[in-house]
Structures are given as structure tokens and as C-alpha cells.
Design a protein around this motif. Structure first.
Motif, PDB file in Angstrom:
ATOM      1  N   ASN A 538       1.002  -1.368   0.113  1.00 42.69           N
ATOM      2  CA  ASN A 538       0.060  -0.060  -0.021  1.00 42.69           C
ATOM      3  C   ASN A 538       0.915   1.096  -0.121  1.00 42.69           C
ATOM      4  N   ASN A 539       0.212   2.325   0.432  1.00 45.88           N
ATOM      5  CA  ASN A 539       0.978   3.594   0.595  1.00 45.88           C
ATOM      6  C   ASN A 539       1.090   3.915   1.902  1.00 45.88           C
ATOM      7  N   LEU A 540       1.160   3.251   3.004  1.00 47.09           N
ATOM      8  CA  LEU A 540       1.107   3.626   4.065  1.00 47.09           C
ATOM      9  C   LEU A 540       2.626   4.243   4.817  1.00 47.09           C
ATOM     10  N   SER A 541       2.563   5.005   5.470  1.00 39.61           N
ATOM     11  CA  SER A 541       3.959   5.715   5.879  1.00 39.61           C
ATOM     12  C   SER A 541       4.028   5.865   7.280  1.00 39.61           C
ATOM     13  N   GLY A 542       4.954   6.916   7.806  1.00 36.12           N
ATOM     14  CA  GLY A 542       5.061   6.930   9.303  1.00 36.12           C
ATOM     15  C   GLY A 542       6.056   5.698  10.168  1.00 36.12           C
ATOM     16  N   LYS A 543       5.767   5.925  11.435  1.00 33.95           N
ATOM     17  CA  LYS A 543       6.480   4.958  12.158  1.00 33.95           C
ATOM     18  C   LYS A 543       5.474   3.736  12.516  1.00 33.95           C
ATOM     19  N   ILE A 544       5.869   2.480  12.602  1.00 36.63           N
ATOM     20  CA  ILE A 544       5.054   1.605  12.966  1.00 36.63           C
ATOM     21  C   ILE A 544       4.708   1.744  14.558  1.00 36.63           C
ATOM     22  N   PRO A 545       3.514   1.865  14.863  1.00 38.44           N
ATOM     23  CA  PRO A 545       3.082   2.519  16.172  1.00 38.44           C
ATOM     24  C   PRO A 545       3.396   1.338  17.170  1.00 38.44           C
ATOM     25  N   GLY A 566      11.907   4.733  10.390  1.00 31.67           N
ATOM     26  CA  GLY A 566      12.451   4.548  11.720  1.00 31.67           C
ATOM     27  C   GLY A 566      12.812   3.011  12.182  1.00 31.67           C
ATOM     28  N   SER A 567      12.735   2.702  13.203  1.00 32.73           N
ATOM     29  CA  SER A 567      13.298   1.376  13.772  1.00 32.73           C
ATOM     30  C   SER A 567      12.056   0.417  14.136  1.00 32.73           C
ATOM     31  N   ILE A 568      12.468  -0.920  14.248  1.00 38.84           N
ATOM     32  CA  ILE A 568      11.387  -1.547  14.472  1.00 38.84           C
ATOM     33  C   ILE A 568      11.095  -1.448  16.174  1.00 38.84           C
ATOM     34  N   PRO A 569       9.810  -1.208  16.407  1.00 36.40           N
ATOM     35  CA  PRO A 569       9.214  -0.790  17.443  1.00 36.40           C
ATOM     36  C   PRO A 569       9.503  -2.179  18.365  1.00 36.40           C
ATOM     37  N   SER A 570      10.077  -1.737  19.793  1.00 36.22           N
ATOM     38  CA  SER A 570      10.438  -2.717  20.807  1.00 36.22           C
ATOM     39  C   SER A 570       9.197  -3.587  21.215  1.00 36.22           C
ATOM     40  N   SER A 571       8.090  -2.837  21.102  1.00 40.06           N
ATOM     41  CA  SER A 571       6.681  -3.524  21.345  1.00 40.06           C
ATOM     42  C   SER A 571       6.375  -4.975  20.693  1.00 40.06           C
ATOM     43  N   LEU A 572       6.945  -4.989  19.502  1.00 36.50           N
ATOM     44  CA  LEU A 572       6.871  -6.278  18.983  1.00 36.50           C
ATOM     45  C   LEU A 572       7.635  -7.599  19.649  1.00 36.50           C
ATOM     46  N   LEU A 588      13.047   1.230   6.718  1.00 40.03           N
ATOM     47  CA  LEU A 588      13.571   0.944   8.500  1.00 40.03           C
ATOM     48  C   LEU A 588      14.892   1.203   8.362  1.00 40.03           C
ATOM     49  N   LEU A 589      15.216   1.824   9.319  1.00 44.45           N
ATOM     50  CA  LEU A 589      16.826   1.859   9.634  1.00 44.45           C
ATOM     51  C   LEU A 589      17.241   1.448  10.971  1.00 44.45           C
ATOM     52  N   GLY A 590      18.487   1.675  11.229  1.00 46.16           N
ATOM     53  CA  GLY A 590      19.090   1.229  12.504  1.00 46.16           C
ATOM     54  C   GLY A 590      19.407  -0.302  12.630  1.00 46.16           C
ATOM     55  N   ASN A 591      19.922  -0.866  13.721  1.00 46.71           N
ATOM     56  CA  ASN A 591      20.451  -2.268  13.630  1.00 46.71           C
ATOM     57  C   ASN A 591      19.025  -2.854  13.900  1.00 46.71           C
ATOM     58  N   ILE A 592      19.399  -4.228  13.400  1.00 42.44           N
ATOM     59  CA  ILE A 592      18.487  -5.278  13.840  1.00 42.44           C
ATOM     60  C   ILE A 592      18.376  -5.471  15.276  1.00 42.44           C
ATOM     61  N   PRO A 593      17.305  -5.390  15.906  1.00 44.66           N
ATOM     62  CA  PRO A 593      17.463  -5.410  17.617  1.00 44.66           C
ATOM     63  C   PRO A 593      17.732  -6.782  18.061  1.00 44.66           C
ATOM     64  N   ASN A 594      18.517  -6.569  18.984  1.00 44.20           N
ATOM     65  CA  ASN A 594      19.008  -7.949  19.864  1.00 44.20           C
ATOM     66  C   ASN A 594      17.668  -8.670  20.243  1.00 44.20           C
ATOM     67  N   TRP A 595      16.791  -7.879  20.645  1.00 45.21           N
ATOM     68  CA  TRP A 595      15.446  -8.697  21.284  1.00 45.21           C
ATOM     69  C   TRP A 595      14.754  -9.656  20.269  1.00 45.21           C
ATOM     70  N   ARG A 608      14.112  -7.497   4.279  1.00 43.56           N
ATOM     71  CA  ARG A 608      14.997  -7.248   3.146  1.00 43.56           C
ATOM     72  C   ARG A 608      14.522  -5.902   2.511  1.00 43.56           C
ATOM     73  N   SER A 609      15.423  -5.463   1.923  1.00 43.04           N
ATOM     74  CA  SER A 609      15.001  -3.903   1.109  1.00 43.04           C
ATOM     75  C   SER A 609      14.581  -2.838   1.960  1.00 43.04           C
ATOM     76  N   ASN A 610      15.524  -2.798   3.203  1.00 42.45           N
ATOM     77  CA  ASN A 610      15.323  -1.611   3.839  1.00 42.45           C
ATOM     78  C   ASN A 610      16.635  -0.867   4.134  1.00 42.45           C
ATOM     79  N   LYS A 611      17.082  -0.210   5.316  1.00 44.04           N
ATOM     80  CA  LYS A 611      18.378   0.637   5.449  1.00 44.04           C
ATOM     81  C   LYS A 611      18.848   0.130   6.877  1.00 44.04           C
ATOM     82  N   PHE A 612      18.933  -1.273   7.306  1.00 43.51           N
ATOM     83  CA  PHE A 612      19.459  -1.606   8.248  1.00 43.51           C
ATOM     84  C   PHE A 612      20.796  -1.643   8.226  1.00 43.51           C
ATOM     85  N   THR A 613      21.583  -1.462   9.548  1.00 41.89           N
ATOM     86  CA  THR A 613      22.982  -1.414   9.314  1.00 41.89           C
ATOM     87  C   THR A 613      23.474  -2.110  10.568  1.00 41.89           C
TER      88      THR A 613
END
Length: 890
Positions: A538-545, A566-572, A588-595, A608-613
């Protein structure tokens, strides 16, 4: 003086013979009471169903115990589980021989309990007073004791199958017989019912059961029978009215002895076998038949016209055969027909209102997956009121069937993929709201604006149509809503933030492949029952709440191909049941979270196809249930973790289907999870076979170091892509262990060394790409490695041998180039070049421009092209691999 004693005798006799109001005033047998207490003590009773069985109470008042009204002796034990889906109420333990002291016990019912594979006690054969014995769905296992043949007064015998809701980790050993001759001793037997009892060793079961003079009902479900005595001309079933031998393994024609049952047989069910040949005309001799089921066999040829002689027939099921030709005119004379199933066949012809005019009692009609054309006038009023209608994948269109609005009793309606090209009529949605269970209009070309429409059905499939407007409103009754592949627009809050008329029951919501926009709302509290959510493409945007964590029951979450940042929300991390997470193709960006390693229920992780570092976190190795790991096309660096061999489901050759409940979710088989994956160099949709996929894709990152040797322990891995990184060293030395590989891509790295001959052992390998590395030496000669084209090996300067045109080493000085160059003497006039360029531009923008700017068209076009090219290979290869794995385990 003799009158009074005689009067007293008559009065006493009459009083004693009359039934009492209750058992309270009746004496009871202390011996039987103590026997029942010993029986109780041997049982496991987690639900306290036998709490009334007290030594201080009258045993005739105990729960499940019935005594004779006159003698007060125990005659019946009704101890079947009253809640078949509640294992906490299932009795277990042992069946005590104390039952032998109940001399007048005539009924024993232990069905739907949980005896953990224990054998049926042989001492039951000594309770000669039994007339009714039901041990079905109670998880008894092993050999059925032939001593049961001693119960000469037995009228009902019901055996087999483990409890559906068994808590045992292993399926109990199924019941079986070595010799079925004991059944012929039960001269009083009237009803014989066996579920999944292994009878394959008894080839004379027809002859043995036909010796029972009182047998009226014979039900043998999934008993591994492979022989119906096809050469037998006559069977002495003099009293048989019900014959059901479904889901067995008969690979022959219907035997002749069946046609001798013409006077008594009312029900004949032979579905789910492999019966062959044509349906015989002789079936028309069974003129008493009220129900005939031949579904899911291999019958071919036409439907016999003699079926029109079965004037009492109310149920006819021919679904899932190879039947062809047109429908016989005699079929429409069956005026008592209530249910007709002729779908999933090769039947052709046209069905008109004239054919249906005598079927006034019809309640269920299935013509799905046929070439039948349903052609009636627009003002036709059917003579029947249907409750069930499946006309999917037959010719119902192009106009929307207006006669449907006359059907006010429907609870199931499926007209998907039926060629409808029309605007939804104004009466449709109000009328459809009265259909309690399912409406399926998918895969047509139905258009219309659904803004303001209220949907009330339990299961709704509107996917793959041309619906537009804002999202409709929902009733709290809806469980499954699939509106993917349409042109809905606006915010998703239009649906999610509406005020419900009760607590929502919604479990599945699929809005993928639409034009929905804006951010995800915060109002997720009302949808706590959601288990499968797909908002991809779809064309959804913003941060994952973070508020998404309110839906703690989520098992599958698709947010791919949107513009989330933004990053993957820790609530997941709170999703303890999450089996599938697809966040690919976002920003999405930042590190893949350890959790992420805490979500141990994950089977599929697609980022795949994000900006994870950063590096791939070692905690990801805790996800032992992973079957798909896709981290491709990011900016990840560092080494490939050596602990990826902890993915136990990728290491196993064969895994139980029960491990993938999130992937094979199907509320009554009406919704199946799907996933788009890059596997053999193309993006393919995996749907029904997703649970068979085993994939690791780490391509297009900045990974360095060598390929960990531990990867070779993943013997069940089918797709491995490590291309476009900075990997060094040699190809895995023990790659030959990965015998399940279908696709291997190591291209565009810095790998060196020779190609090992062991690669030729990967016999299922269909896609190989080793190009653009620093490999050297001769390509090993094998049918497998030479079956790939040169593009699998190019870009390795010191590699030679077929299929490359370079046939010797550089020292020989005679190698040819791997690329095709333009001949120096070939000149193309500028006039032609310019005109070709202009034509290319016009053609490109005229044909492809629409695909570039129209997202839905582009998606549908490329999905179709890639799907048609690769679908056949992937399905066949995966199934063959699965079949090989099963053979290996035998």
C-alpha cells in the motif's frame, strides 16, 4: 382365606413392576458399588467428573451410572467426555478389570477420553452382558483383542481413532487387527463402526462382515482397506441399510456384489478412495437409495443416466472425479434431491432454468471448478431456496446473477472466479448481510464504491476485484475479511477506528495491494482477536506504532512494500505467538534489534530492502523454528554468524506439519497465508507450499569474511543466497551435505579456489550462480554442473571448461573471451539507429509507462509473468524433495 394372600401377591407384583420416580428409594448392590470405586481409582480424572462417586452415596445416583429400575443393578456406564473439545474433562489412566463384577452391564461408553495409546483390555470380551460398546476417539491403540468376538449379545461396536484434542506429544499407536475372523462370531451385531482402524491385513473383510445376519450399518472410515473383493459376485448382506467405506485405498472398479443390495440399501458412501473406471449403470438398480456419495475418486466418463431411476435420492455427491461429458437429462428428474455436488470435474454443457424446475427441494448445490455454463434469464425465480451454493470457477457471468436476491436462506455463497464483469447491484450488500457464514466474490471484475457499506458476514472474500472508495464498516461478527488486490483508498483508520456494535471477533484482515495511505492509527485495542494482519503493498507511511502490541494474539504480520520509517518498535517483542513477520521494502533503519531472538515462535522473518546497518545479531540464532530468513538488500556488515546451524527446522530433512500453525492458518480452510520470496532469481508467491520452504537470503549487503562451515549442517535448506557481498575464501567444503538445495547463489563476492566435484551431488539443484568471483580451474564434468548455462560461471577470469567457451588455462594462450563483442566491420547506419531509438521510446512509454505509474497494474503484470514462468518448477521441485524426504524416513 385364599383371597387376601392372592390379592396381596398381585398388588406386590404390580407395585414392584412399576418404574420408580428416582433411584433414591432403591437398594443397591454393595459388590457393584465397590467394583465401581476400584474402577474409579484406576482412572485419571482431571475434571473431577467422578466426584459424585463417593462410598457414602447410592451408586445408582452417581454421575454416568444407570441402574435397573427394578433390580437396582448397574446396567449402563455413560462416561464419554461431555465436551469433545475439552481435554481437561477427558478421563485417562487404566480400565480396571473390576468391571467384570458388573454382571448385568449392557452399555459401556468411554468415547472422547484420553487413554494415551493403551490397548483395549481383553477382559472386556468376558462381559457377556454387553450389547453396546463405544471406545471411539479415546486414544486406545495396538491390537484389538479378538476376545471381543465372545460378546455374543453385542449389538453396537464402535472403535478407533485417537482423541482429536489429545495432549500427548506423540500420536498414539493406531488400532489394528491381525485376523478379523472374530467379527463373524458376533451374530447379534447390528452396527459396526470403525474409525482409522488398520484392517489392511484382512483381505476377506467383505465375506466376514456379510456373515452377520443382523448387520444393518457398516462404517469403516480410513481403515487402510485396499480390496473390496472385486471378483466376488454376491455378498449376503441381507439387512444392510447403511454402507460407508470412505477414505480407504481401493484401486479398482466398483464390485458387482454391491448391486445385489437393491432391496435394503439406503445409504452408499464410497468417497475418498481411488475407485476407477466409469460409474456403472447398474447403480440405478439400487432403487431404495436415499444417499449416494462417490466423491474424491478417479471415476471417468459420463454420469450414468440410470441415476435418474433413484427416485428417492436426496443426497448425490460426485465431487472431485474425472467425469466428463454433459449432464444427463435424467438427473433433473430427481425431484427429492436436497443436496447435489458435481464440482471439481470435467463436465461441460449449459445448465438453464428448464433443467432445475423440478428440484424444488434443493438446499445445496456445488458446480464449482467445472466448465459448466449457468445460463438463466435475468428475471428467473428459482423453485428452490438454497442454503449452500458454490459456483466458483465455473461460467456464471458476465452479468451479476440477479436471481440470487430471491435466495433468502443462504449461509454459504461462493461465486469466485466465475467470469463476472459487472457493477455490484444496489441491492447486493443489504441482501448479502443476511448470509450468516461466507460470501466469496473474489477473482472477478466486480466494481463499485464500498464507502459507507456495512459488512456483516462471518467470512468475507472480496479480493481481486475492482472495488473502490473508502474502506467499508464492519460488524463485530466478522472473523475473516479479505479485500486484497482492489483499489481502496484513504486511511485505514476508516475501518479500524469505527465504533463497533460489540466485541470484535476479527481474526484475519487482509488489505494488501490497495492504495491505502497515511499512518497506521493508534486504535488497535478493539481488535485484540486479530491473528493474521496483512497491510502490505500500500502507500502507508510513518512509524510502526507501539500500540500495535495491543494485538498480542498476532501470528502473522505483513507490512511489506510501504513507506514506514524509523526502527522496529520494541513492542513487537511481546508477540509470543508471532510466526511470520514481513517488514521488507520499507525505509526502516538502525540495527536489527537484539531482542528479535526473544520472539522464538518465528518461522518467517523478512527484513529485506530496508536500510538496516550494523552486524547480524547473534541473538537471531535463538530462532530455532525459522524456515525463512531474508535480510537481503540492506547495509549489514560484519561476519555471517556461525550459529545459524541452530535453525533446527532448516537442519531437519523432515519436520511435522504441526510446527507451522501460523503459516497454514485456515479458518475452515478459507484463508491461507502467502509470501512473496526471491528464490530462483525471481520473485514468486508461496501459498499452500509455504511450510515446505527453507530459505536464507543475506544477499546485497556488506558482509565479509568466509562462509561459515556450520551452514553445511542445514541439510533441509532449499534456497541459499549470499550474493553481492564481500565474502572470501572457498565454497563450502561440505556443501554436499546440503542435499535439499534447489537454488544456490554465491555470485559477486571474492570467493576463490576450485569448484569442488561435490557440487555435482546436489541432484535437486536447479539454479546455480557462481559468477563474478575469483574461482579458478576447470569446472568439474557432470551432468548436473554442465546443465547450467555460462551465465552461472562468467566473471571468473581463471575458470574454464563447459559450459564456458574457455576450454583451457591462460598458460595455453588459446582461450576465447566469455563475452560477445560487436564485429569491428559491422556498421549500422545512424538513420536506422535513430528511428529504432524513437520507436523504443514510444513503445516503452506507451506500454510500460502505465505499468510504472499504475502500481496495481505493475504488480499484477509482473506477478503474472514471473508466476507463470517459475511456479511449475518450484511446486514440482519442492514436492519431489518432500517426497524424497519421506521415502528417506521410511
Amino acid at each position: 382365606m385364599m383371597v387376601f394372600p392372592l390379592f396381596w401377591f398381585l398388588f406386590s407384583t404390580i407395585s414392584f413392576a412399576l418404574p420408580t420416580q428416582a433411584n433414591t428409594f432403591l437398594p443397591y448392590n454393595e459388590t457393584e458399588k465397590h467394583a465401581l470405586l476400584r474402577f474409579k481409582h484406576a482412572l485419571y480424572d482431571p475434571g473431577n467428573r467422578l466426584s459424585s462417586w463417593s462410598a457414602h452415596e447410592n451408586c445408582c445416583e452417581w454421575n454416568g451410572v444407570r441402574c435397573h429400575n427394578i433390580t437396582s443393578q448397574v446396567i449402563k456406564l455413560h462416561l464419554g467426555n461431555p465436551c469433545v473439545s475439552c481435554h481437561e474433562f477427558a478421563l485417562g489412566g487404566k480400565v480396571s478389570p473390576a468391571l467384570l463384577q458388573l454382571e448385568f452391564l449392557n452399555r459401556l461408553d468411554l468415547r472422547w477420553n484420553e487413554f494415551g495409546g493403551a490397548p483395549i483390555p481383553s477382559f472386556l470380551g468376558s462381559i457377556r452382558s454387553l450389547t453396546y460398546l463405544d471406545l471411539s476417539f479415546a486414544s486406545f491403540g495396538g491390537l484389538i483383542p479378538p476376545q471381543l468376538g465372545n460378546i455374543s449379545n453385542l449389538h453396537y461396536l464402535i472403535l478407533g481413532r485417537s482423541n482429536y484434542f489429545s495432549t500427548s506429544k506423540q500420536e498414539p499407536l493406531s488400532l489394528y487387527v491381525e485376523n478379523f475372523h472374530w467379527i463373524s462370531h458376533l451374530a447379534s451385531l447390528e452396527h459396526l463402526v470403525m474409525y482409522q482402524v488398520d484392517l489392511h491385513k484382512e483381505v476377506h473383510w467383505v465375506e466376514l462382515t456379510s456373515m452377520l445376519p443382523s448387520l444393518s450399518e457398516l462404517y469403516l472410515y480410513d481403515c487402510k482397506l485396499d480390496n473390496m473383493s472385486p471378483s466376488l459376485k454376491y455378498a449376503n448382506f441381507t439387512s444392510l441399510t447403511f454402507l460407508s467405506i470412505t477414505r480407504n485405498h481401493f484401486i479398482h472398479e466398483i464390485p458387482n456384489w454391491l448391486f445385489n443390495l437393491s432391496t435394503s440399501l439406503l445409504y452408499l458412501h464410497l468417497g475418498g478412495n481411488q475407485l476407477t473406471g466409469q460409474i456403472p449403470e447398474c447403480l440405478g438398480q439400487l432403487k431404495s437409495l436415499e444417499s449416494l456419495s462417490l466423491d474424491f475418486n478417479s471415476f471417468d466418463g459420463p454420469i450414468p443416466s440410470s441415476l435418474g431411476n433413484l427416485s428417492s435420492l436426496a443426497y448425490l455427491d460426485l465431487f472431485g472425479n474425472k467425469l466428463n461429458g454433459t449432464l444427463p437429462s435424467s438427473l433433473w428428474l430427481l425431484s427429492n434431491l436436497v443436496e447435489l455436488y458435481i464440482g471439481n470435474t470435467s463436465l461441460v454443457g449449459t445448465v438453464s432454468e428448464a433443467h432445475l424446475k423440478k428440484l424444488s427441494k434443493l438446499k445445496s448445490l456445488d458446480m464449482s471448478s467445472t466448465s459448466l455454463i449457468f445460463k438463466v434469464k435475468s428475471n428467473w425465480v428459482p423453485p428452490f431456496q438454497l442454503e449452500y451454493l458454490d459456483m466458483s470457477s465455473c461460467h456464471l457471468g458476465p452479468n451479476f446473477p440477479t436471481w440470487l436476491q430471491t435466495q433468502t436462506s443462504l449461509w454459504y455463497l461462493d461465486i469466485s472466479n466465475s467470469g463476472i464483469i459487472d457493477v455490484a447491484p444496489t441491492w447486493l450488500w443489504k441482501w448479502a448481510s443476511g448470509i450468516n457464514w461466507l460470501i466469496n466474490f473474489s477473482n472477478n471484475q466486480i466494481s463499485g464504491n464500498l464507502s459507507g457499506v456495512w459488512l456483516n458476514n462471518t467470512v468475507i472474500h472480496l479480493n481481486s476485484n475492482f472495488f473502490t472508495g473508502l474502506l467499508p464498516m464492519l460488524s463485530s461478527n466478522v472473523i475473516v475479511l479479505n479485500m486484497a488486490n482492489n483499489s481502496f483508498s484513504g486511511p485505514i483508520s476508516q475501518l479500524l477506528c469505527q465504533k463497533l456494535n460489540g466485541t470484535s471477533k476479527l481474526e484475519t484482515l487482509d488489505l494488501s495491494n490497495n492504495d491505502l495511505s497515511r499512518q497506521l492509527p493508534q486504535c488497535w485495542n478493539s481488535w485484540s482477536s486479530l491473528t493474521h494482519l496483512n497491510l502490505g503493498n500500500n502507500n502507508l507511511s510513518g512509524k510502526i506504532p507501539n500500540s500495535l502490541s495491543s494485538v498480542l494474539s498476532l501470528e502473522a504480520l505483513h507490512l511489506q512494500n510501504n513507506s514506514f520509517f524509523g526502527s522496529i518498535p520494541s513492542s513487537l517483542r511481546d508477540f509470543t505467538s508471532l510466526g511470520l513477520l514481513d517488514l521488507s521494502s520499507n525505509q526502516l533503519l538502525g540495527n536489527i534489534p537484539n531482542w528479535i531472538g526473544e520472539v522464538t515462535s518465528l518461522n518467517v522473518l523478512c527484513l529485506r530492502s530496508n536500510k538496516f546497518t550494523g552486524e547480524i545479531p547473534l541473538q537471531i540464532c535463538r530462532l530455532s523454528s525459522l524456515i525463512v530468513l531474508d535480510l537481503a538488500d540492506n547495509e549489514l556488515s560484519g561476519f555471517i554468524p556461525k550459529c545459524l546451524n541452530n535453525f533446527s527446522l532448516m537442519a531437519a530433512i523432515k519436520t511435522p506439519d504441526g510446527m507451522f500453525t501460523a503459516l497454514q492458518y485456515s479458518n475452515y480452510e478459507i484463508y491461507v497465508e502467502s509470501l512473496m520470496l526471491m528464490t530462483v532469481g525471481r520473485e514468486l508467491e508461496y501459498k499452500g507450499i509455504l511450510k515446505y520452504v527453507r530459505m536464507i537470503d543475506l544477499s546485497s549487503n556488506n558482509l565479509s569474511g568466509s562462509i561459515p562451515t556450520e551452514l553445511s549442517q542445514l541439510a533441509g535448506l532449499r534456497f541459499l543466497n549470499l550474493s553481492c557481498n564481500h565474502l572470501m575464501g572457498s565454497i563450502l567444503e561440505k556443501i554436499g551435505r546440503m542435499t535439499s538445495l534447489l537454488s544456490l547463489d554465491l555470485s559477486m563476492n571474492n570467493l576463490s579456489g576450485e569448484i569442488s566435484q561435490i557440487l555435482a551431488d546436489l541432484t535437486f539443484l536447479n539454479h546455480l550462480n557462481l559468477s563474478y568471483n575469483q574461482l579458478w580451474g576447470r569446472i568439474p564434468s557432470s551432468t548436473q554442473l554442465q546443465s547450467f548455462d555460462a551465465f552461472s560461471y562468467i566473471g571468473n577470469a581463471h575458470l574454464y571448461g563447459a559450459p564456458l567457451t574457455k576450454n583451457c588455462t591462460a598458460n595455453d594462450g588459446s582461450q576465447s573471451k566469455d563475452t560477445i563483442e560487436e564485429s569491428e566491420g559491422f556498421k549500422m547506419p545512424w538513420f536506422y539507429i535513430s528511428n529504432m531509438g524513437l520507436g523504443f521510446i514510444i513503445g516503452f512509454w506507451g506500454v510500460c509507462g502505465a505499468l510504472i505509474f499504475k502500481k496495481n497494474w505493475r504488480y499484477a503484470y509482473f506477478q503474472f509473468v514471473y508466476y507463470m514462468r517459475d511456479w511449475v518448477y518450484v511446486v514440482v521441485a519442492t514436492r519431489l524433495n518432500w517426497f524424497r524426504d519421506n521415502l528417506r524416513s521410511l
